[in-house]
Design a protein around this motif. Structure first.
Motif: not given
Length: 273
Positions: A36, A99, A102-109, A111, A183
């Motif tokens: 990253r 990291s 961003q994962a929380k806000m983009n719905g990528l948790t 992963d 946020k």
């Protein structure tokens, strides 16, 4: 009819059962964190070095000859370890906090929640990934500062202990902040009102003993003071505060922050809601 698959033949495969540590999953998540920041090296590696060099220009080069030696060493030699530690602290915190946020806000948790990783493996991967960035940035900053300041190593163990310890502490603090924040404004508040003031008010550019009261006594309650003081001791061989207190505090914070992060992952704090 005889060509139809049996029930056993169409059953999905059994999930892989990991005994002990899932080294493959841990290594994958750790390498993800490394890649990253490595992918945007201009922002994560070059920018901190430029910032440190600008501080050197302002505090050392521009005032060359006007600054008296500190603890028997040139002012540039005194300031340089503080600048290196400041980059270690800031970058370790930024890596894990950004990291997770961003994962929380983009719905990528999912992963890192869906794979068969235990909370211990998740905490270790995020913390070590952040610590790696902090140590790498610190090493690059060290090399960049060498032309401006002579940095002999008086005690290698102190340089390694406080450098790696600080990176781990701020990496796990970043994990906690990333899980708590909802946020980017929340993250900016932590950085601007907690991390930066504690960094600048910890003796990075000055001797704490020269501060008037009550600021002198208050500085000794700042954990960053002991991290910077111990790290500087590794270079110049002199510590302002108690070296034993710094060693104990560093180990205590690593353990306390690890178990706090572990609890947050085990309970799914702001991850499963």
């Amino acid at each position: 009819m005889k060509d139809m698959p049996t029930a056993a033949a169409i059953m999905p495969p059994e999930p892989r059962d990991y005994h002990g540590v899932n080294w493959a999953g841990f290594r994958t998540l750790y390498l993800r964190e490394i890649r990253r920041f490595w992918k945007v090296g201009t922002q994560t590696l070059a920018a901190p070095v430029v910032t440190a060099l600008l501080y050197m220009m302002v505090f050392v080069v521009a005032a060359q000859g006007a600054r008296t030696p500190v603890h028997g060493v040139a002012f540039a030699t005194f300031v340089a370890p503080g600048l290196i530690m400041m980059q270690i602290l800031n970058n370790a915190f930024s890596n894990s906090s950004s990291s997770l946020l961003q994962a929380k806000m983009n719905g990528l948790t999912g992963d890192f929640l869906t794979p068969p990783l235990t909370p211990i493996e998740q905490v270790a991967a995020f913390a070590l990934g952040a610590a790696t960035r902090g140590v790498v940035v610190g090493a690059v900053t060290w090399l960049a500062i060498l032309p401006f300041a002579h940095l002999p190593i008086a005690h290698l163990w102190a340089v390694l202990y406080f450098g790696v310890g600080a990176a781990m502490i701020l990496g796990m603090l970043g994990v906690m902040a990333g899980l708590w924040a909802e946020k980017f404004d929340h993250m900016s508040a932590v950085t601007n009102f907690i991390i930066m003031p504690m960094t600048f008010l910890s003796g990075t550019f000055y001797l704490v003993e020269r501060l008037p009261e009550p600021f002198r006594s208050a500085s000794h309650y700042n954990p960053f003071f002991y991290l910077i003081d111990g790290f500087r001791y590794g270079f110049i061989g002199h510590a302002e505060g108690s070296l034993g207190a710094g060693v104990g505090m560093t180990a205590g914070l690593v353990v306390a922050f690890f178990f706090t992060c572990l609890w947050m992952f085990e309970t799914g704090y702001k991850l499963k809601t």
